[in-house]
Design an enzyme around this catalytic site. Structure first.
Site, mmCIF file in Angstrom:
data_model
loop_
_atom_site.group_PDB
_atom_site.id
_atom_site.type_symbol
_atom_site.label_atom_id
_atom_site.label_comp_id
_atom_site.label_asym_id
_atom_site.label_seq_id
_atom_site.Cartn_x
_atom_site.Cartn_y
_atom_site.Cartn_z
ATOM 1 C CB SER A 45 13.867 31.658 59.418
ATOM 2 O OG SER A 45 13.847 30.359 58.866
ATOM 3 C CG ASN A 48 8.152 24.053 58.544
ATOM 4 O OD1 ASN A 48 8.929 23.468 57.801
ATOM 5 N ND2 ASN A 48 7.475 23.440 59.502
ATOM 6 N N GLY A 50 10.403 29.331 54.900
ATOM 7 C CA GLY A 50 10.606 29.587 53.479
ATOM 8 C C GLY A 50 12.049 29.790 53.076
ATOM 9 C CD GLU A 125 17.925 22.330 55.792
ATOM 10 O OE1 GLU A 125 18.120 22.829 56.916
ATOM 11 O OE2 GLU A 125 16.790 22.028 55.374
#
Length: 243
Positions: A45, A48, A50, A125
């Site tokens: 994504s 921020n 989610g 990450e």
């Protein structure tokens, strides 16, 4: 990392598509569960959206059924303390920190030797993985038959692929976008790094952990606009009213 996401009930990681509360990889045939069908998943994504919250929900889904998971997180991410995976909305869990030169296949083998059967590996990450580490995770899937769910950014603030994301997009069995929105109302697919005045930063290191207030998720059209120096973006984002 909050935002607008696809809910885990329908299609989210840690559950099978269309079936709530069933961990990924478990089949159901002739009234009984079949052996796990391990895959390498990449959920990507903009900033921020989610991702970490969804990872923690996936871990909860497995553990709620008595299944053991291993959470891997890059050691360069110190936001919650080394080895701690923490979301922006306050959820957290302890994981195993790794560095760029670590062999993740060997880490998984060592974890199994120390703690027994492992049902799922989750990677936070994941954009910070190296090419070799993505390959090592594919070995966990193919040789150990353990599903690996990776969560990360697709591109950096310049619109370039991260190394880990590049090879996950190349080698993952399945990949899916966790969606969020731009201030324009369009779907956000890019991440821009801004200075204190809200102007786009076009130079600097690719890796800069934390400082969420400096990153804003935008649509491709808005990304082009701010990178041309047209206008500014408010860098501060309002916290969710959770009380």
């Amino acid at each position: 990392m909050g935002g607008v996401t696809a809910g885990p009930i329908e299609t989210g990681p840690g559950t099978c598509r269309g079936v709530a509360l069933r961990p990924c990889g478990l089949g159901f045939r002739h009234g009984r569960y079949t052996a796990p069908m391990a895959k390498l998943y990449f959920y990507y994504s903009a900033m921020n959206a989610g991702k970490t919250t969804t990872l923690l929900q996936s871990a909860h889904n497995y553990r709620e059924r008595g299944m053991r998971v291993l959470i891997l997180t890059p050691k360069l991410d110190f936001r919650g303390g080394s080895g701690t995976v923490a979301s922006r909305i306050g959820l957290s869990a302890q994981g195993m920190a790794f560095e760029r030169d670590d062999d993740l296949d060997a880490k998984v083998h060592a974890d199994i030797a120390a703690h027994g059967k492992l049902d799922c590996v989750l990677v936070d990450e994941a954009q910070f993985l190296t090419r070799s580490q993505v390959w090592q995770l594919s070995e966990v899937v193919d040789r150990l038959r353990i599903p690996v769910l990776c969560y990360g950014l697709r591109t950096d603030f310049r619109g370039e692929l991260f190394e880990g994301s590049q090879y996950l997009l190349a080698w993952a069995d399945e990949f899916s976008e966790i969606k969020t929105i731009c201030h324009s109302g369009k779907k956000a697919t890019m991440t821009v790094r801004v200075d204190e005045n809200g102007h786009a930063v076009q130079d600097g290191p690719q890796v800069e952990i934390g400082g969420n207030e400096r990153y804003v998720s935008v649509s491709r059209a808005e990304f082009k606009k701010v990178m041309r120096g047209e206008g500014r973006i408010e860098p501060l984002q309002q916290p969710l009213p959770l009380d």
